[in-house]
Design a protein around this motif. Structure first.
Motif, PDB file in Angstrom:
ATOM      1  N   SER A   1      -1.114  -7.580  -5.890  1.00 18.43           N
ATOM      2  CA  SER A   1       0.143  -7.138  -5.172  1.00 18.43           C
ATOM      3  C   SER A   1       0.711  -5.703  -5.829  1.00 18.43           C
ATOM      4  N   MET A   2       1.360  -4.979  -4.969  1.00 19.92           N
ATOM      5  CA  MET A   2       1.824  -3.950  -5.727  1.00 19.92           C
ATOM      6  C   MET A   2       3.140  -3.553  -4.748  1.00 19.92           C
ATOM      7  N   LEU A   3       4.369  -4.247  -5.294  1.00 17.77           N
ATOM      8  CA  LEU A   3       5.492  -4.381  -4.335  1.00 17.77           C
ATOM      9  C   LEU A   3       6.655  -3.666  -5.273  1.00 17.77           C
ATOM     10  N   PRO A   4       7.695  -3.724  -4.547  1.00 15.21           N
ATOM     11  CA  PRO A   4       8.897  -2.677  -5.316  1.00 15.21           C
ATOM     12  C   PRO A   4       9.589  -3.745  -6.480  1.00 15.21           C
ATOM     13  N   ALA A   5       9.956  -4.941  -6.258  1.00 11.12           N
ATOM     14  CA  ALA A   5      10.441  -5.535  -7.079  1.00 11.12           C
ATOM     15  C   ALA A   5      10.222  -7.219  -7.138  1.00 11.12           C
TER      16      ALA A   5
ATOM     17  N   SER B   1       2.985  -4.992  -9.883  1.00  6.24           N
ATOM     18  CA  SER B   1       4.345  -4.295  -9.562  1.00  6.24           C
ATOM     19  C   SER B   1       5.081  -4.353 -11.032  1.00  6.24           C
ATOM     20  N   THR B   2       6.253  -3.775 -10.978  1.00  5.01           N
ATOM     21  CA  THR B   2       7.127  -3.912 -12.140  1.00  5.01           C
ATOM     22  C   THR B   2       8.290  -4.622 -11.793  1.00  5.01           C
ATOM     23  N   ILE B   3       8.173  -5.852 -12.462  1.00  9.61           N
ATOM     24  CA  ILE B   3       9.265  -6.612 -12.034  1.00  9.61           C
ATOM     25  C   ILE B   3       9.938  -7.348 -13.276  1.00  9.61           C
TER      26      ILE B   3
ATOM     27  N   LEU C   1       0.936  -1.158  -0.092  1.00 14.83           N
ATOM     28  CA  LEU C   1      -0.032  -0.043   0.072  1.00 14.83           C
ATOM     29  C   LEU C   1       0.697   1.205  -0.068  1.00 14.83           C
ATOM     30  N   GLY C   2       1.811   1.324  -0.881  1.00 15.22           N
ATOM     31  CA  GLY C   2       2.900   2.395  -1.034  1.00 15.22           C
ATOM     32  C   GLY C   2       2.309   3.512  -1.579  1.00 15.22           C
ATOM     33  N   ASN C   3       3.046   4.205  -2.342  1.00 16.95           N
ATOM     34  CA  ASN C   3       2.761   5.481  -3.157  1.00 16.95           C
ATOM     35  C   ASN C   3       1.670   5.018  -4.137  1.00 16.95           C
ATOM     36  N   MET C   4       1.643   3.919  -5.027  1.00 11.36           N
ATOM     37  CA  MET C   4       0.675   3.431  -6.056  1.00 11.36           C
ATOM     38  C   MET C   4      -0.462   2.711  -5.288  1.00 11.36           C
ATOM     39  N   GLY C   5       0.033   1.560  -4.564  1.00 16.21           N
ATOM     40  CA  GLY C   5      -1.012   0.653  -3.950  1.00 16.21           C
ATOM     41  C   GLY C   5      -1.994   1.240  -3.210  1.00 16.21           C
TER      42      GLY C   5
ATOM     43  N   PRO D   1       1.455  -4.773 -14.767  1.00 23.75           N
ATOM     44  CA  PRO D   1       2.096  -3.505 -14.339  1.00 23.75           C
ATOM     45  C   PRO D   1       1.500  -2.267 -14.799  1.00 23.75           C
ATOM     46  N   VAL D   2       1.779  -1.250 -14.257  1.00 29.81           N
ATOM     47  CA  VAL D   2       0.768  -0.031 -14.708  1.00 29.81           C
ATOM     48  C   VAL D   2       1.759   1.179 -14.872  1.00 29.81           C
ATOM     49  N   SER D   3       1.037   2.335 -15.630  1.00 31.58           N
ATOM     50  CA  SER D   3       1.573   3.458 -15.914  1.00 31.58           C
ATOM     51  C   SER D   3       0.860   4.345 -15.794  1.00 31.58           C
TER      52      SER D   3
ATOM     53  N   PHE E   1      -3.094  -5.203   3.364  1.00 30.07           N
ATOM     54  CA  PHE E   1      -1.797  -5.798   4.130  1.00 30.07           C
ATOM     55  C   PHE E   1      -0.750  -4.881   3.307  1.00 30.07           C
ATOM     56  N   ASP E   2      -0.092  -4.360   4.480  1.00 27.56           N
ATOM     57  CA  ASP E   2       1.576  -3.752   4.078  1.00 27.56           C
ATOM     58  C   ASP E   2       2.239  -4.043   5.335  1.00 27.56           C
ATOM     59  N   LEU E   3       3.800  -3.814   5.140  1.00 25.97           N
ATOM     60  CA  LEU E   3       4.510  -4.163   6.290  1.00 25.97           C
ATOM     61  C   LEU E   3       4.739  -2.868   7.194  1.00 25.97           C
ATOM     62  N   SER E   4       4.084  -1.608   6.413  1.00 26.68           N
ATOM     63  CA  SER E   4       4.140  -0.198   7.125  1.00 26.68           C
ATOM     64  C   SER E   4       3.008  -0.124   7.992  1.00 26.68           C
TER      65      SER E   4
ATOM     66  N   GLY F   1       7.320  11.877  -2.913  1.00 23.99           N
ATOM     67  CA  GLY F   1       6.031  10.975  -3.343  1.00 23.99           C
ATOM     68  C   GLY F   1       6.454  10.802  -4.771  1.00 23.99           C
ATOM     69  N   GLY F   2       5.382  10.325  -5.359  1.00 22.98           N
ATOM     70  CA  GLY F   2       5.801  10.213  -6.882  1.00 22.98           C
ATOM     71  C   GLY F   2       6.514   8.906  -7.069  1.00 22.98           C
ATOM     72  N   PHE F   3       7.661   8.907  -7.877  1.00 22.15           N
ATOM     73  CA  PHE F   3       8.067   7.478  -8.332  1.00 22.15           C
ATOM     74  C   PHE F   3       9.715   7.894  -8.135  1.00 22.15           C
ATOM     75  N   GLN F   4       9.984   6.949  -7.090  1.00 18.73           N
ATOM     76  CA  GLN F   4      11.457   7.316  -6.756  1.00 18.73           C
ATOM     77  C   GLN F   4      12.568   6.999  -7.782  1.00 18.73           C
TER      78      GLN F   4
ATOM     79  N   ILE G   1      15.929   3.506 -11.524  1.00 22.31           N
ATOM     80  CA  ILE G   1      17.005   2.636 -11.711  1.00 22.31           C
ATOM     81  C   ILE G   1      16.678   1.093 -11.956  1.00 22.31           C
ATOM     82  N   LYS G   2      15.652   0.672 -10.938  1.00 21.02           N
ATOM     83  CA  LYS G   2      15.327  -0.661 -11.186  1.00 21.02           C
ATOM     84  C   LYS G   2      15.007  -0.783 -12.284  1.00 21.02           C
ATOM     85  N   ASP G   3      13.911  -0.208 -12.714  1.00 20.39           N
ATOM     86  CA  ASP G   3      13.240  -0.463 -14.278  1.00 20.39           C
ATOM     87  C   ASP G   3      14.324  -0.400 -15.352  1.00 20.39           C
TER      88      ASP G   3
HETATM   89  P1  NAD Z   1       6.296   2.308  -2.713  1.00 18.95           P
HETATM   90  O1  NAD Z   1       7.813   1.802  -2.147  1.00 18.95           O
HETATM   91  O2  NAD Z   1       5.776   3.665  -2.301  1.00 18.95           O
HETATM   92  O3  NAD Z   1       5.599   1.144  -2.045  1.00 18.95           O
HETATM   93  C1  NAD Z   1       5.842  -0.307  -1.889  1.00 18.95           C
HETATM   94  C2  NAD Z   1       4.975  -0.800  -0.764  1.00 18.95           C
HETATM   95  O4  NAD Z   1       5.278  -2.374  -0.694  1.00 18.95           O
HETATM   96  C3  NAD Z   1       5.951  -0.390   0.571  1.00 18.95           C
HETATM   97  O5  NAD Z   1       4.557   0.363   1.351  1.00 18.95           O
HETATM   98  C4  NAD Z   1       6.334  -1.454   1.385  1.00 18.95           C
HETATM   99  O6  NAD Z   1       6.238  -1.438   2.667  1.00 18.95           O
HETATM  100  C5  NAD Z   1       5.326  -2.553   0.749  1.00 18.95           C
HETATM  101  N1  NAD Z   1       6.012  -3.900   0.986  1.00 18.95           N
HETATM  102  C6  NAD Z   1       7.391  -4.172   0.581  1.00 18.95           C
HETATM  103  N2  NAD Z   1       7.498  -5.572   0.998  1.00 18.95           N
HETATM  104  C7  NAD Z   1       5.912  -5.896   1.242  1.00 18.95           C
HETATM  105  C8  NAD Z   1       5.625  -7.405   1.767  1.00 18.95           C
HETATM  106  N3  NAD Z   1       6.427  -8.252   1.728  1.00 18.95           N
HETATM  107  N4  NAD Z   1       4.562  -7.575   2.175  1.00 18.95           N
HETATM  108  C9  NAD Z   1       3.431  -6.367   2.262  1.00 18.95           C
HETATM  109  N5  NAD Z   1       4.115  -4.927   1.813  1.00 18.95           N
HETATM  110  C10 NAD Z   1       5.120  -4.890   1.573  1.00 18.95           C
HETATM  111  O7  NAD Z   1       6.593   1.772  -3.987  1.00 18.95           O
HETATM  112  P2  NAD Z   1       5.311   2.520  -5.362  1.00 18.95           P
HETATM  113  O8  NAD Z   1       5.932   3.757  -5.796  1.00 18.95           O
HETATM  114  O9  NAD Z   1       4.239   2.307  -4.895  1.00 18.95           O
HETATM  115  O10 NAD Z   1       5.672   1.328  -6.444  1.00 18.95           O
HETATM  116  C11 NAD Z   1       5.354  -0.064  -6.402  1.00 18.95           C
HETATM  117  C12 NAD Z   1       5.408  -0.615  -7.674  1.00 18.95           C
HETATM  118  O11 NAD Z   1       4.731   0.046  -8.709  1.00 18.95           O
HETATM  119  C13 NAD Z   1       7.062  -0.674  -8.037  1.00 18.95           C
HETATM  120  O12 NAD Z   1       7.432  -2.011  -8.645  1.00 18.95           O
HETATM  121  C14 NAD Z   1       7.124   0.539  -9.219  1.00 18.95           C
HETATM  122  O13 NAD Z   1       8.186   0.251  -9.976  1.00 18.95           O
HETATM  123  C15 NAD Z   1       5.928   0.342  -9.720  1.00 18.95           C
HETATM  124  N6  NAD Z   1       5.486   1.545 -10.231  1.00 18.95           N
HETATM  125  C16 NAD Z   1       5.423   2.929  -9.759  1.00 18.95           C
HETATM  126  C17 NAD Z   1       4.973   4.279 -10.098  1.00 18.95           C
HETATM  127  C18 NAD Z   1       5.079   5.272  -9.488  1.00 18.95           C
HETATM  128  O14 NAD Z   1       4.768   6.534 -10.058  1.00 18.95           O
HETATM  129  N7  NAD Z   1       5.368   5.504  -8.022  1.00 18.95           N
HETATM  130  C19 NAD Z   1       4.348   4.110 -11.255  1.00 18.95           C
HETATM  131  C20 NAD Z   1       4.390   2.814 -12.030  1.00 18.95           C
HETATM  132  C21 NAD Z   1       4.656   1.641 -11.490  1.00 18.95           C
END
Ligand code: NAD
Length: 297
Positions: free
Chosen positions: A63-67, A96-98, A9-13, A121-123, A30-33, A238-241, A246-248
């Motif tokens: 799921s919307m996770l980092p990698a 997620s983008t993986i 449930l991060g910036n996107m989820g 994955p989303v845009s 659910f999120d770890l935060s 906020g936004g896209f880190q 760099i991961k992408d």
């Molecule tokens: P973010 O870091 O804000 O959020 C990721 C969330 O996942 C965090 O809240 C973290 O606590 C949680 N998390 C990590 N491992 C977990 C686990 N095992 N169980 C539960 N929660 C867990 O990242 P984001 O910006 O929301 O990006 C998420 C994905 O979307 C990435 O793959 C990113 O590349 C992709 N994406 C992001 C954007 C953007 O603009 N931010 C746009 C398109 C795609």
């Protein structure tokens, strides 16, 4: 009522889950935060104490996770892999983008247990997530694509079927490599204009209406103060880190190597973002690349 488990449930989820709850789905989040969970609850989601609790009995698991390592870790590894608790008629939608290989292998492991898994994955950035106007790029079977649309339609405006499992991820890294090039070029042009006495807002408007117009200029201007709601006007918070970009770009380089595709512009953009990260900016929004040009000036 359709139940959706939402993990990450991060910036996107966060805003994506909120839109599902607003549309009347029963969302178990659910999120770890802890902070992310509190926000989700305030936005109408039911908070779960674990990913397993969220996913048990759910009709969809999103799921919307980092990698890739987080996605593999969630569904197939650990003490209780999520695939052990998800019901067979459910569809897993990983947004997620993986890397495409992880998407394909996790989909295959789900299939062995009778559980459908698509990469989606989303845009569209955080603004698109909040507004429910994301673009989804789905890899999976035709039947899974149709099933996924029930929930993706709520969070997005354009839902594409890119092809079989993994195809969504390949299309996504092509897009993000292009985005990184467009952002770098936009920063470069605005910096040069400002150094020559132009007002960044005036220059941006001119280029938007001219042949240099692009997404970074239209909705994500990297110069502070030009666009009120862009991360540039919020200290690049906020936004896209940068770290995620760099991961992408790393994923894009893998795809280019595997297919012997020349990507000189993508490689240059990757070097720029990596240099920017090395200066301590990995957690800032990717439009903060503007600072690299300003610092170097
Ligand atoms: P973010 O870091 O804000 O959020 C990721 C969330 O996942 C965090 O809240 C973290 O606590 C949680 N998390 C990590 N491992 C977990 C686990 N095992 N169980 C539960 N929660 C867990 O990242 P984001 O910006 O929301 O990006 C998420 C994905 O979307 C990435 O793959 C990113 O590349 C992709 N994406 C992001 C954007 C953007 O603009 N931010 C746009 C398109 C795609």
């Amino acid at each position: 009522m359709t139940t959706v488990a939402f993990i990450g449930l991060g910036n996107m989820g966060g805003p994506m889950a909120a839109n599902l709850a607003k549309a009347g789905f029963n969302v178990r989040a659910f999120d770890l935060s802890e902070d992310a969970l509190e926000t989700a609850e305030a936005n109408g989601c039911e908070v779960a104490f674990s990913a397993q609790e969220a996913a048990t009995g759910a009709d969809f698991v999103i799921s919307m996770l980092p990698a890739g390592k987080h996605v593999r870790g969630l569904y197939v590894e650990g003490d209780t892999p999520l695939f052990e608790v998800i019901k067979q008629s459910a569809l897993v939608i990983d947004c997620s983008t993986i890397d495409a290989d992880t998407a394909r292998s996790v989909a295959a492991e789900g299939e062995q247990l009778g559980i459908g898994f698509v990469d989606a994955p989303v845009s569209g950035g955080v603004g698109g997530a909040q507004a429910g106007t994301l673009t989804f790029i789905v890899g999976g079977s035709e039947a899974q694509f149709e099933q996924a649309k029930l929930v993706l339609d709520v969070m997005g405006k354009n839902i594409f079927h890119a092809g079989d499992h993994g195809a969504g991820q390949v299309a996504k890294v092509c897009n993000n490599m292009l985005l990184s090039i467009l952002m770098a070029g936009t920063c470069e042009a605005i910096n040069m204009g400002v150094k020559n006495g132009l007002d960044p807002a005036v220059l941006s408007e001119i280029m938007k209406q001219s042949s240099g117009g692009n997404w970074a200029l239209n909705v994500y201007n990297p110069y502070p103060g030009v666009m009120e709601n862009a991360p540039a006007s919020k200290n690049y918070q906020g936004g896209f880190q940068v770290d995620l970009m760099i991961k992408d770009l790393g994923l894009a380089m893998d795809v280019s190597q595997q297919s012997a595709s020349a990507v000189p512009m993508g490689s240059a953009a990757r070097s720029l973002f990596t240099l920017h990260k090395a200066k301590g900016n990995g957690k800032l929004d990717f439009s903060s690349l503007m600072k690299l040009y300003q610092d170097e000036a």
